[in-house]
Design a protein around this motif. Structure first.
Motif, PDB file in Angstrom:
ATOM      1  N   ASP A 254       0.827  -1.209   0.000  1.00 53.08           N
ATOM      2  CA  ASP A 254       0.000   0.000   0.000  1.00 53.08           C
ATOM      3  C   ASP A 254       0.864   1.263   0.000  1.00 53.08           C
ATOM      4  O   ASP A 254       0.563   2.237  -0.700  1.00 53.08           O
ATOM      5  CB  ASP A 254      -0.932   0.006   1.208  1.00 53.08           C
ATOM      6  CG  ASP A 254      -1.954  -1.123   1.132  1.00 53.08           C
ATOM      7  OD1 ASP A 254      -2.209  -1.594  -0.004  1.00 53.08           O
ATOM      8  OD2 ASP A 254      -2.462  -1.520   2.187  1.00 53.08           O
ATOM      9  N   VAL A 255       1.918   1.254   0.788  1.00 52.83           N
ATOM     10  CA  VAL A 255       2.796   2.432   0.869  1.00 52.83           C
ATOM     11  C   VAL A 255       3.448   2.694  -0.476  1.00 52.83           C
ATOM     12  O   VAL A 255       3.550   3.831  -0.945  1.00 52.83           O
ATOM     13  CB  VAL A 255       3.866   2.228   1.963  1.00 52.83           C
ATOM     14  CG1 VAL A 255       4.860   3.391   1.964  1.00 52.83           C
ATOM     15  CG2 VAL A 255       3.215   2.064   3.322  1.00 52.83           C
ATOM     16  N   ALA A 256       3.924   1.630  -1.150  1.00 51.39           N
ATOM     17  CA  ALA A 256       4.595   1.790  -2.438  1.00 51.39           C
ATOM     18  C   ALA A 256       3.649   2.309  -3.504  1.00 51.39           C
ATOM     19  O   ALA A 256       4.004   3.172  -4.319  1.00 51.39           O
ATOM     20  CB  ALA A 256       5.204   0.452  -2.873  1.00 51.39           C
ATOM     21  N   GLU A 257       2.408   1.800  -3.529  1.00 50.03           N
ATOM     22  CA  GLU A 257       1.473   2.181  -4.589  1.00 50.03           C
ATOM     23  C   GLU A 257       0.949   3.601  -4.425  1.00 50.03           C
ATOM     24  O   GLU A 257       0.368   4.157  -5.342  1.00 50.03           O
ATOM     25  CB  GLU A 257       0.315   1.193  -4.638  1.00 50.03           C
ATOM     26  CG  GLU A 257       0.747  -0.187  -5.113  1.00 50.03           C
ATOM     27  CD  GLU A 257      -0.420  -1.148  -5.219  1.00 50.03           C
ATOM     28  OE1 GLU A 257      -1.498  -0.792  -4.708  1.00 50.03           O
ATOM     29  OE2 GLU A 257      -0.235  -2.237  -5.781  1.00 50.03           O
ATOM     30  N   GLU A 258       1.123   4.188  -3.242  1.00 46.06           N
ATOM     31  CA  GLU A 258       0.716   5.573  -3.039  1.00 46.06           C
ATOM     32  C   GLU A 258       1.677   6.556  -3.704  1.00 46.06           C
ATOM     33  O   GLU A 258       1.346   7.710  -3.916  1.00 46.06           O
ATOM     34  CB  GLU A 258       0.623   5.885  -1.545  1.00 46.06           C
ATOM     35  CG  GLU A 258      -0.541   5.172  -0.857  1.00 46.06           C
ATOM     36  CD  GLU A 258      -0.566   5.455   0.632  1.00 46.06           C
ATOM     37  OE1 GLU A 258       0.340   6.186   1.088  1.00 46.06           O
ATOM     38  OE2 GLU A 258      -1.464   4.951   1.325  1.00 46.06           O
ATOM     39  N   SER A 259       2.903   6.110  -4.008  1.00 46.73           N
ATOM     40  CA  SER A 259       3.899   6.978  -4.633  1.00 46.73           C
ATOM     41  C   SER A 259       3.921   6.734  -6.141  1.00 46.73           C
ATOM     42  O   SER A 259       4.015   5.596  -6.589  1.00 46.73           O
ATOM     43  CB  SER A 259       5.290   6.700  -4.041  1.00 46.73           C
ATOM     44  OG  SER A 259       6.276   7.386  -4.753  1.00 46.73           O
ATOM     45  N   ARG A 260       3.839   7.801  -6.910  1.00 45.61           N
ATOM     46  CA  ARG A 260       3.838   7.681  -8.362  1.00 45.61           C
ATOM     47  C   ARG A 260       5.187   7.176  -8.865  1.00 45.61           C
ATOM     48  O   ARG A 260       5.277   6.500  -9.886  1.00 45.61           O
ATOM     49  CB  ARG A 260       3.504   9.036  -8.965  1.00 45.61           C
ATOM     50  CG  ARG A 260       3.400   9.040 -10.478  1.00 45.61           C
ATOM     51  CD  ARG A 260       2.969  10.400 -10.978  1.00 45.61           C
ATOM     52  NE  ARG A 260       1.682  10.793 -10.409  1.00 45.61           N
ATOM     53  CZ  ARG A 260       1.084  11.969 -10.649  1.00 45.61           C
ATOM     54  NH1 ARG A 260       1.688  12.866 -11.424  1.00 45.61           N
ATOM     55  NH2 ARG A 260      -0.085  12.256 -10.109  1.00 45.61           N
ATOM     56  N   TRP A 261       6.272   7.497  -8.143  1.00 43.91           N
ATOM     57  CA  TRP A 261       7.601   7.083  -8.592  1.00 43.91           C
ATOM     58  C   TRP A 261       7.910   5.644  -8.220  1.00 43.91           C
ATOM     59  O   TRP A 261       8.696   4.979  -8.900  1.00 43.91           O
ATOM     60  CB  TRP A 261       8.664   8.005  -7.980  1.00 43.91           C
ATOM     61  CG  TRP A 261       8.640   9.379  -8.569  1.00 43.91           C
ATOM     62  CD1 TRP A 261       8.074  10.488  -8.034  1.00 43.91           C
ATOM     63  CD2 TRP A 261       9.191   9.769  -9.821  1.00 43.91           C
ATOM     64  NE1 TRP A 261       8.225  11.563  -8.855  1.00 43.91           N
ATOM     65  CE2 TRP A 261       8.918  11.153  -9.984  1.00 43.91           C
ATOM     66  CE3 TRP A 261       9.874   9.101 -10.835  1.00 43.91           C
ATOM     67  CZ2 TRP A 261       9.324  11.866 -11.097  1.00 43.91           C
ATOM     68  CZ3 TRP A 261      10.273   9.812 -11.948  1.00 43.91           C
ATOM     69  CH2 TRP A 261      10.001  11.171 -12.076  1.00 43.91           C
ATOM     70  N   LEU A 262       7.306   5.140  -7.146  1.00 42.96           N
ATOM     71  CA  LEU A 262       7.595   3.777  -6.708  1.00 42.96           C
ATOM     72  C   LEU A 262       6.671   2.747  -7.350  1.00 42.96           C
ATOM     73  O   LEU A 262       7.093   1.628  -7.635  1.00 42.96           O
ATOM     74  CB  LEU A 262       7.481   3.683  -5.185  1.00 42.96           C
ATOM     75  CG  LEU A 262       8.649   4.241  -4.364  1.00 42.96           C
ATOM     76  CD1 LEU A 262       8.338   4.126  -2.880  1.00 42.96           C
ATOM     77  CD2 LEU A 262       9.940   3.496  -4.688  1.00 42.96           C
ATOM     78  N   ALA A 263       5.442   3.091  -7.572  1.00 45.89           N
ATOM     79  CA  ALA A 263       4.452   2.111  -8.011  1.00 45.89           C
ATOM     80  C   ALA A 263       4.812   1.538  -9.378  1.00 45.89           C
ATOM     81  O   ALA A 263       5.180   2.258 -10.307  1.00 45.89           O
ATOM     82  CB  ALA A 263       3.073   2.757  -8.063  1.00 45.89           C
ATOM     83  N   THR A 264       4.703   0.208  -9.492  1.00 44.47           N
ATOM     84  CA  THR A 264       4.949  -0.487 -10.748  1.00 44.47           C
ATOM     85  C   THR A 264       4.210  -1.813 -10.723  1.00 44.47           C
ATOM     86  O   THR A 264       3.647  -2.208  -9.699  1.00 44.47           O
ATOM     87  CB  THR A 264       6.455  -0.710 -10.978  1.00 44.47           C
ATOM     88  OG1 THR A 264       6.646  -1.274 -12.273  1.00 44.47           O
ATOM     89  CG2 THR A 264       7.029  -1.661  -9.948  1.00 44.47           C
ATOM     90  N   THR A 265       4.214  -2.506 -11.839  1.00 45.29           N
ATOM     91  CA  THR A 265       3.606  -3.829 -11.920  1.00 45.29           C
ATOM     92  C   THR A 265       4.687  -4.854 -12.217  1.00 45.29           C
ATOM     93  O   THR A 265       5.825  -4.507 -12.548  1.00 45.29           O
ATOM     94  CB  THR A 265       2.559  -3.861 -13.039  1.00 45.29           C
ATOM     95  OG1 THR A 265       3.203  -3.623 -14.294  1.00 45.29           O
ATOM     96  CG2 THR A 265       1.475  -2.806 -12.816  1.00 45.29           C
ATOM     97  N   VAL A 266       4.315  -6.114 -12.127  1.00 43.79           N
ATOM     98  CA  VAL A 266       5.291  -7.178 -12.375  1.00 43.79           C
ATOM     99  C   VAL A 266       5.795  -7.126 -13.809  1.00 43.79           C
ATOM    100  O   VAL A 266       6.992  -7.186 -14.076  1.00 43.79           O
ATOM    101  CB  VAL A 266       4.664  -8.551 -12.068  1.00 43.79           C
ATOM    102  CG1 VAL A 266       5.600  -9.669 -12.511  1.00 43.79           C
ATOM    103  CG2 VAL A 266       4.355  -8.681 -10.587  1.00 43.79           C
ATOM    104  N   SER A 267       4.864  -6.971 -14.772  1.00 40.64           N
ATOM    105  CA  SER A 267       5.275  -6.966 -16.174  1.00 40.64           C
ATOM    106  C   SER A 267       6.115  -5.735 -16.497  1.00 40.64           C
ATOM    107  O   SER A 267       7.129  -5.813 -17.207  1.00 40.64           O
ATOM    108  CB  SER A 267       4.053  -7.018 -17.082  1.00 40.64           C
ATOM    109  OG  SER A 267       3.200  -5.900 -16.842  1.00 40.64           O
ATOM    110  N   ALA A 268       5.706  -4.575 -15.988  1.00 39.87           N
ATOM    111  CA  ALA A 268       6.487  -3.362 -16.226  1.00 39.87           C
ATOM    112  C   ALA A 268       7.857  -3.444 -15.568  1.00 39.87           C
ATOM    113  O   ALA A 268       8.877  -3.025 -16.147  1.00 39.87           O
ATOM    114  CB  ALA A 268       5.725  -2.145 -15.708  1.00 39.87           C
ATOM    115  N   GLY A 269       7.911  -4.009 -14.363  1.00 40.96           N
ATOM    116  CA  GLY A 269       9.194  -4.164 -13.679  1.00 40.96           C
ATOM    117  C   GLY A 269      10.113  -5.102 -14.432  1.00 40.96           C
ATOM    118  O   GLY A 269      11.316  -4.851 -14.565  1.00 40.96           O
TER     119      GLY A 269
END
Length: 449
Positions: A43-58
């Motif tokens: 939840d903390v990571a997804e609140e940040s636009r710079w941190l949030a990512t998905t498995v495929s994008a990562g």
């Protein structure tokens, strides 16, 4: 300690040591950041636009960076090898050591190798979490940051490489190594010098004559260094005097004499001889750690190559002479190592062979003088350089060496320069040098005619 220092020199002049350290740091980072991800929570990571990512994008981001880093690593390696090849042909093969010690090239290789290794480890972790609820957001962002840093390093590496192949840069770096060698070697503080010991208190001066036991050279190679404190301790423990037959920079052959021990019957011979051999660091090449002549010959080699008919670049030779004259000016003002070293009880323990000012000056000036007879510019610069050294000379024996070099330069220019006006210009520089040395009388064996 001396042996450890030479091992450190070998490590820092290699292309594997720094990249290996940076790769280890990359592995540690690849293990540490996913732990931060797991503790931080999704939840903390997804609140940040710079941190949030998905498995495929990562996966796409990290795999792209990993592939690009491997490719650029090959490019950096190719640029480095081409630079080494070009500079070796122009300046001499002995300068490879100086170029391999270049920290920028080592860090650049290490940065891209480390980034590739980090991304490969993180990529495997992302695949393992494909069906889970946790995505390593911080780890993916770190790979992007590493890629950005690598790009900045790459730009600086290209700029630095363009600077590194310029003759002025090469001469400046080698001259700096020579200055460092002088700072390390002069003054020499092994034991107590003879000048500080009252002649009436000197004891057991058997290091100069009498029967001696010879210590043989353990293997072929160049003497790279001598562990002087260890030798002093060995001499004190065995109550003997050790006469060193070689100094750093000398080539020694297996079985030939390395040192002499007096008196020969004192101490456990095998143990003392073993400790003396271990005090000498012998390797394949000369190194400037304790060998002043190594750094001098590197700078001299650049000048000699510049004067060769195939290169014909006297201006690079002039830069080398300017660097040598500045260095010898500092050397002339330094204390010199005394060959006879005493312990605290004023017993003679070490008889060494330190390099003299005349030997060092000859090693620098003789090869250049022999190749520049037909060059007015270089002959003038040699005499101007001797004038710079003369400004700091305060020993008559050093002034004698300057007079001798000046006389040989003038005789060589008289033979090589065809025009009377050119020869007169050289004589004018000689008059300036003699004026700078007016407080000294030329030795009887010197003639300027």
């Amino acid at each position: 300690m001396t042996r450890l220092i030479h091992h450190w020199d070998a490590f820092r002049t290699s292309f594997w040591f720094v990249p290996a350290l940076m790769s280890v740091a990359a592995v540690l980072l690849a293990f540490a950041l996913p732990e931060i991800d797991s503790r931080m929570g999704r939840d903390v990571a997804e609140e940040s636009r710079w941190l949030a990512t998905t498995v495929s994008a990562g996966q796409t981001t990290v795999s792209t960076i990993a592939g690009a880093s491997v490719t650029v690593t090959g490019v950096v390696f190719s640029i480095t090898m081409v630079t080494l090849s070009l500079t070796t042909n122009q300046f001499g093969p002995r300068l490879i050591r100086a170029f391999m010690a270049d920290r920028t090239a080592q860090i650049t290789l290490g940065a891209f190798v480390g980034t590739s290794l980090y991304c490969l480890l993180v990529l495997r972790l992302i695949r393992g979490l494909d069906g889970g609820a946790v995505v390593p957001h911080v780890s993916v962002l770190a790979s992007v940051v590493l890629a950005a840093v690598d790009l900045a390093i790459l730009v600086y590496f290209v700029h630095h490489t363009a600077e590194m192949v310029q003759p002025s840069h090469v001469v400046r770096e080698v001259a700096a190594d020579l200055d460092d060698a002088i700072d390390r070697l002069f003054p020499e503080r092994l034991g107590t010098p003879a000048a500080e010991v009252d002649p009436a208190e000197r004891r057991a001066e058997r290091g100069l004559s009498g029967p001696a036991r010879t210590v043989a050279v353990p293997r072929d190679g160049y003497v790279q260094g001598v562990d002087e404190p260890a030798l002093m301790q060995t001499a004190k423990d065995a109550d003997v005097t050790i006469e060193l037959l070689h100094r750093p920079g000398d080539f020694v052959a297996d079985g030939l004499p390395l040192a002499r021990v007096r008196p020969p019957e004192r101490g456990a011979a095998e143990e003392v001889d073993r400790r003396i051999r271990e005090a000498f660091v012998i390797g394949r090449d000369r190194t400037p750690r304790q060998d002043l002549g190594c750094a001098i010959s590197e700078l001299t080699e650049i000048a000699v190559r510049a004067l060769s008919p195939g290169v014909n670049d006297p201006f690079t030779a002039v830069q080398c002479i300017d660097g040598l004259s500045a260095t010898f000016g500092r050397l002339a003002a330094r204390d010199r190592p005394d060959p006879h070293r005493y312990d605290d009880d004023h017993n003679l323990r070490i008889v060494a062979r330190p390099i003299t000012f005349g030997e060092a000056l000859g090693e620098a000036y003789d090869p250049i003088r022999q190749y520049c007879r037909g060059s007015l510019t270089v002959n003038e610069t040699l005499l101007i350089g001797l004038g710079r050294i003369a400004a700091t000379v305060d020993r008559p024996e050093d002034a004698d060496e300057l007079f001798r070099q000046a006389a040989m330069i003038v005789r060589g220019s008289d033979e090589g320069l065809r025009e009377q006006r050119d020869r007169q210009r050289v004589r004018t520089r000689l008059a300036e040098l003699r004026e700078a040395l007016s407080r000294f009388e030329p030795p009887e064996d010197v003639s300027f005619e």
